[in-house]
Enzyme design. Structure first.
Site, PDB file in Angstrom:
ATOM      1  N   SER A   1      82.050 -24.815  64.881  1.00 26.99           N
ATOM      2  CA  SER A   1      83.074 -24.156  65.681  1.00 26.99           C
ATOM      3  C   SER A   1      83.049 -22.661  65.429  1.00 26.99           C
ATOM      4  CB  SER A   1      84.446 -24.720  65.341  1.00 26.99           C
ATOM      5  OG  SER A   1      84.918 -24.095  64.174  1.00 26.99           O
ATOM      6  N   LYS A   2      83.807 -21.972  66.277  1.00 23.83           N
ATOM      7  CA  LYS A   2      83.858 -20.525  66.158  1.00 23.83           C
ATOM      8  C   LYS A   2      84.408 -20.131  64.787  1.00 23.83           C
ATOM      9  CE  LYS A   2      84.549 -19.767  71.039  1.00 23.83           C
ATOM     10  NZ  LYS A   2      85.330 -19.209  72.101  1.00 23.83           N
ATOM     11  N   ARG A   3      85.161 -21.034  64.199  1.00 25.87           N
ATOM     12  CA  ARG A   3      85.761 -20.699  62.905  1.00 25.87           C
ATOM     13  C   ARG A   3      84.734 -20.714  61.773  1.00 25.87           C
ATOM     14  NH1 ARG A   3      89.629 -23.375  65.629  1.00 25.87           N
ATOM     15  NH2 ARG A   3      88.778 -25.381  65.049  1.00 25.87           N
TER      16      ARG A   3
END
Ligand code: GLU
Length: 481
Positions: free
Chosen positions: A251-253
């Site tokens: 994910s972008k995280r």
């Protein structure tokens, strides 16, 4: 004519999953002599991340995935910033309202919270209860004209099915009874993503949509909008998620999966794009290495896979290492230089550094750790390092070797790979020693560690005469204690 679009939301930086969507859209367009369009979906002002649009431009340009239409270059279907299209959406929504396929909704936040709580207390899952769909059009219109705050919701049938056919996933159907009357226009007059993507894809004549499968569940609703307008929907190809492992998606995280983090760490863009291309696609044969042009040639929808692609850093490292080996010495040096500077070795012999590092480096940021001993010797190294079975050395032998080596090297007129090599090897021959017995103690004394890129002679030249001799004398002193 095939028209694809990459439609990122600037709500975060570009991770490899985003890049893969962009790449497949690009490849498909190029393969079919179509157009690749860049549209920035920036209507979600609350989640807007400063600088994210620049990262998108930089990344696509860096890789050479040039777009045919986009915010910066324009095109016949602009504007290409969704925020600049804001006035286009309301008339379309109003058209649906007039036709009874959408409606003005005046429910306030508090009312909705209350009704949701009531539903949930009864054990029901809340979805909008269609209350405002029953307000006659004329009456609703008057309230709108009087300035009352409203949203526009899609008026979905309460039974039947909403569906579409996905190229990879096949027929995807949802029972309308499970669908919420989704908001098309928000209270601030801006469209929701759900509405805007349909209007934009249609008005931009997009023929094929390739995007992450997180949109698979919403696409039946989008298809209802196409039907409501009487428009033909684009061909949908949803892509399986890029996973971190069997359970978690990338994910972008996950900060480490950003494209620019990889380039900063000294991954080559050609290797990254080659690796990303294979995350969910294969050419149908054994080939693994592709330039961007070769990818265009080889790409086909048939090669896409439905199973989740697992991001394997080891595979990326392997691939990057292969690309690094193929660099010319000049290009290797150019890429390595920032890391030499970081390691404090930029003044050292570039040719030798390339020779010893190019075969070993998987990504350039590894260099400072690999060569830490060059800029600074850890003088507390243990003399046990001198003991090595294969070289037939122990502390005693090493001491004798260093004494001889120092005496011989001191007499050298010049300090080159050749002179140091000849000096040490003729000394070994003269004393009846194996080359390894001569070179091992010299290397340990100069590096203070057993595993180094390059051998004793290369290290001696990199260090320069003074520092090399200082280290040899220090080793001898340690062995004499
Ligand atoms: N703006 C959406 C995103 O970044 C794009 C989804 C789509 O391609 O339709 O996730």
């Amino acid at each position: 004519m095939v028209r694809t679009r990459y439609a990122p939301s600037p709500t975060g930086y570009m991770h490899l999953g985003n890049l893969r969507s962009a790449l497949y859209e690009y490849l498909f367009a190029r393969k079919n002599n179509g157009a690749f369009i860049l549209r920035i979906e920036d209507t979600d002002t609350e989640r807007y991340v400063e600088g994210a649009v620049d990262v998108i431009y930089r990344t696509l340009n860096d890789i050479g995935m040039y777009w045919d239409e986009g915010p910066d270059i324009g095109g016949d279907f602009g504007p290409y910033y969704q925020s600049e299209r804001r006035d286009m959406y309301l008339p379309y929504a109003e058209q649906l309202v007039r036709e009874g396929k959408a409606y003005y909704c005046f429910c306030t936040k508090d009312e909705l919270t209350e009704r949701r709580a009531e539903a949930e207390a009864k054990g029901e899952t809340w979805k909008y209860d269609k209350k405002c769909s029953h307000i006659p059009y004329e009456e609703a219109r008057k309230r709108v004209d009087a300035g009352e705050s409203y949203v526009i919701r899609q008026n979905l049938p309460e039974s039947g099915e909403a569906s579409f056919d996905d190229v990879l996933y096949g027929h995807i159907a949802v029972d309308c009874s499970e669908l919420d009357d989704m908001i098309l226009i928000k209270a601030d007059g801006m469209p929701t993503y759900n509405f805007a993507n349909v209007i934009d894809d249609h008005t931009m004549n997009i023929t094929h949509v390739l995007r992450g499968n997180e949109y698979l569940a919403s696409t039946p609703k989008y298809n209802m909008l196409y039907k409501a307008f009487g428009w033909e929907s684009p061909v949908y190809i949803h892509l399986p998620q890029v996973m971190r492992d069997a359970h978690r998606k990338l994910s972008k995280r996950d900060g480490d999966a950003y494209y620019e983090d990889f380039t900063r760490a000294g991954y080559l863009k050609d290797a990254i794009i080659n690796y990303v291309a294979l995350l969910g696609w294969n050419p149908g044969d054994e080939r693994e290495f592709f330039t961007l042009d070769e990818l265009i040639d080889a790409f086909s929808i048939e090669g896409l896979s439905k199973s989740p692609a697992i991001f394997d850093i080891n595979k990326l490292n392997w691939m990057n290492a292969e690309y690094i080996r193929k660099l010319s010495p000049e290009d290797f040096h150019k890429n390595a230089l920032p890391f030499y500077e970081k390691a404090g070795i930029a003044h050292m012999d570039a040719g030798i550094l390339t020779t010893i590092l190019q075969p070993r480096v998987e990504f350039f940021a590894q260099i400072p750790d690999m060569v830490d001993f060059l800029s600074k010797l850890d003088e507390n190294y243990s003399i046990e390092l001198f003991t090595n079975k294969k070289s037939k050395t122990d502390a005693q032998v090493s001491k004798t070797v260093l004494e001889m080596a120092i005496a011989a090297l001191e007499k050298l007129d010049d300090w080159t790979l050749e002179s140091v090599h000849d000096c040490l090897l003729s000394l070994a021959a003269e004393k009846g020693l194996k080359n390894g017995t001569m070179l091992w103690p010299v290397r340990i004394a100069m590096a203070g560690k057993q595993v180094t890129p390059g051998g004793a002679i290369e290290i001696a030249i990199l260090l320069g005469r003074d520092e090399a001799m200082r280290r040899l004398n220090l080793g001898l002193a340690k062995l004499s204690e």
